[in-house]
Design a protein around this motif. Structure first.
Motif, PDB file in Angstrom:
ATOM      1  N   LEU A 291      -9.006 -11.269   3.280  1.00  0.00           N
ATOM      2  CA  LEU A 291      -8.438 -10.606   4.449  1.00  0.00           C
ATOM      3  C   LEU A 291      -7.466  -9.507   4.029  1.00  0.00           C
ATOM      4  N   LEU A 292      -6.610  -9.823   3.073  1.00  0.00           N
ATOM      5  CA  LEU A 292      -5.653  -8.825   2.602  1.00  0.00           C
ATOM      6  C   LEU A 292      -6.369  -7.614   2.026  1.00  0.00           C
ATOM      7  N   GLN A 293      -7.374  -7.845   1.200  1.00  0.00           N
ATOM      8  CA  GLN A 293      -8.102  -6.719   0.615  1.00  0.00           C
ATOM      9  C   GLN A 293      -8.733  -5.857   1.696  1.00  0.00           C
ATOM     10  N   GLY A 294      -9.319  -6.492   2.704  1.00  0.00           N
ATOM     11  CA  GLY A 294      -9.904  -5.730   3.804  1.00  0.00           C
ATOM     12  C   GLY A 294      -8.871  -4.902   4.547  1.00  0.00           C
ATOM     13  N   LEU A 295      -7.713  -5.498   4.809  1.00  0.00           N
ATOM     14  CA  LEU A 295      -6.652  -4.770   5.515  1.00  0.00           C
ATOM     15  C   LEU A 295      -6.093  -3.622   4.671  1.00  0.00           C
ATOM     16  N   LEU A 296      -5.983  -3.847   3.362  1.00  0.00           N
ATOM     17  CA  LEU A 296      -5.515  -2.776   2.480  1.00  0.00           C
ATOM     18  C   LEU A 296      -6.515  -1.624   2.461  1.00  0.00           C
ATOM     19  N   ASP A 297      -7.809  -1.956   2.457  1.00  0.00           N
ATOM     20  CA  ASP A 297      -8.838  -0.914   2.489  1.00  0.00           C
ATOM     21  C   ASP A 297      -8.772  -0.126   3.795  1.00  0.00           C
ATOM     22  N   ILE A 298      -8.650  -0.834   4.913  1.00  0.00           N
ATOM     23  CA  ILE A 298      -8.605  -0.179   6.220  1.00  0.00           C
ATOM     24  C   ILE A 298      -7.400   0.755   6.335  1.00  0.00           C
ATOM     25  N   THR A 299      -6.257   0.289   5.858  1.00  0.00           N
ATOM     26  CA  THR A 299      -5.028   1.080   5.986  1.00  0.00           C
ATOM     27  C   THR A 299      -4.805   2.034   4.810  1.00  0.00           C
ATOM     28  N   LYS A 300      -5.711   1.968   3.835  1.00  0.00           N
ATOM     29  CA  LYS A 300      -5.593   2.787   2.622  1.00  0.00           C
ATOM     30  C   LYS A 300      -4.250   2.560   1.929  1.00  0.00           C
ATOM     31  N   SER A 301      -3.837   1.288   1.912  1.00  0.00           N
ATOM     32  CA  SER A 301      -2.578   0.899   1.283  1.00  0.00           C
ATOM     33  C   SER A 301      -2.822   0.413  -0.138  1.00  0.00           C
ATOM     34  N   GLU A 302      -1.842   0.575  -1.001  1.00  0.00           N
ATOM     35  CA  GLU A 302      -1.942   0.120  -2.377  1.00  0.00           C
ATOM     36  C   GLU A 302      -1.389  -1.280  -2.562  1.00  0.00           C
ATOM     37  N   SER A 303      -0.505  -1.702  -1.669  1.00  0.00           N
ATOM     38  CA  SER A 303       0.090  -3.026  -1.805  1.00  0.00           C
ATOM     39  C   SER A 303       0.352  -3.616  -0.435  1.00  0.00           C
ATOM     40  N   GLY A 304       0.506  -4.935  -0.419  1.00  0.00           N
ATOM     41  CA  GLY A 304       0.801  -5.621   0.825  1.00  0.00           C
ATOM     42  C   GLY A 304       0.800  -7.117   0.605  1.00  0.00           C
ATOM     43  N   PHE A 305       1.075  -7.856   1.676  1.00  0.00           N
ATOM     44  CA  PHE A 305       1.051  -9.302   1.589  1.00  0.00           C
ATOM     45  C   PHE A 305       0.772  -9.895   2.959  1.00  0.00           C
ATOM     46  N   ILE A 306       0.314 -11.145   2.954  1.00  0.00           N
ATOM     47  CA  ILE A 306       0.128 -11.928   4.171  1.00  0.00           C
ATOM     48  C   ILE A 306       0.992 -13.161   4.005  1.00  0.00           C
TER      49      ILE A 306
ATOM     50  N   PHE B  40       1.007 -16.010   1.261  1.00  0.00           N
ATOM     51  CA  PHE B  40      -0.304 -16.615   0.991  1.00  0.00           C
ATOM     52  C   PHE B  40      -1.188 -15.715   0.150  1.00  0.00           C
ATOM     53  N   ALA B  41      -1.033 -14.422   0.283  1.00  0.00           N
ATOM     54  CA  ALA B  41      -1.795 -13.463  -0.515  1.00  0.00           C
ATOM     55  C   ALA B  41      -0.926 -12.231  -0.703  1.00  0.00           C
ATOM     56  N   ALA B  42      -0.989 -11.665  -1.887  1.00  0.00           N
ATOM     57  CA  ALA B  42      -0.173 -10.487  -2.170  1.00  0.00           C
ATOM     58  C   ALA B  42      -0.880  -9.607  -3.183  1.00  0.00           C
ATOM     59  N   ARG B  43      -0.601  -8.333  -3.083  1.00  0.00           N
ATOM     60  CA  ARG B  43      -1.130  -7.392  -4.068  1.00  0.00           C
ATOM     61  C   ARG B  43      -0.026  -6.436  -4.460  1.00  0.00           C
ATOM     62  N   GLU B  44       0.199  -6.337  -5.744  1.00  0.00           N
ATOM     63  CA  GLU B  44       1.164  -5.443  -6.365  1.00  0.00           C
ATOM     64  C   GLU B  44       2.621  -5.824  -6.171  1.00  0.00           C
ATOM     65  N   PHE B  45       3.164  -5.775  -4.966  1.00  0.00           N
ATOM     66  CA  PHE B  45       4.592  -5.984  -4.762  1.00  0.00           C
ATOM     67  C   PHE B  45       5.068  -7.324  -5.301  1.00  0.00           C
ATOM     68  N   PHE B  46       4.308  -8.391  -5.059  1.00  0.00           N
ATOM     69  CA  PHE B  46       4.676  -9.731  -5.498  1.00  0.00           C
ATOM     70  C   PHE B  46       3.808 -10.207  -6.656  1.00  0.00           C
ATOM     71  N   ARG B  47       3.134  -9.334  -7.350  1.00  0.00           N
ATOM     72  CA  ARG B  47       2.103  -9.753  -8.291  1.00  0.00           C
ATOM     73  C   ARG B  47       2.628 -10.629  -9.426  1.00  0.00           C
ATOM     74  N   PHE B  48       3.910 -10.562  -9.731  1.00  0.00           N
ATOM     75  CA  PHE B  48       4.451 -11.356 -10.829  1.00  0.00           C
ATOM     76  C   PHE B  48       4.713 -12.804 -10.423  1.00  0.00           C
TER      77      PHE B  48
END
Length: 86
Positions: free
Chosen positions: A27-42, A58-66
């Motif tokens: 879901l996060l990947q789909g939302l990032l693709d739709i919004t053309k965002s590089e990072s985000g979280f749910i 529950f899911a994160a990309r980049e900002f919380f990746r560590f």
């Protein structure tokens, strides 16, 4: 509609797998693709026994990746994102 397709696919993934982890990641990947965002979280806002708000991610990309997922951080977010447990 791309958003509807993303939501439908996430729902199908959850029904078939029964595990929310891949569902939130998809879901996060789909939302990032739709919004053309590089990072985000749910996530969701929880409160500890003392009423302190926590952000459970529950899911994160980049900002919380560590940090592992899911995880909780105390709010407001501190610069060092202190981990408070699951």
């Amino acid at each position: 509609n791309t958003l509807l397709a993303t939501l439908s696919c996430a729902q199908e993934t959850f029904i078939l797998a029964g595990d929310p982890t891949p569902t939130f990641a998809q879901l996060l990947q789909g939302l990032l693709d739709i919004t053309k965002s590089e990072s985000g979280f749910i996530g969701e806002i929880l409160h500890d026994d003392e009423g302190v708000p926590l952000l459970r991610v529950f899911a994160a990309r980049e900002f919380f990746r560590f940090m592992g997922s899911p995880f909780c951080v105390k709010l407001p977010l501190s610069p060092n994102l202190n981990r408070s447990g699951d």
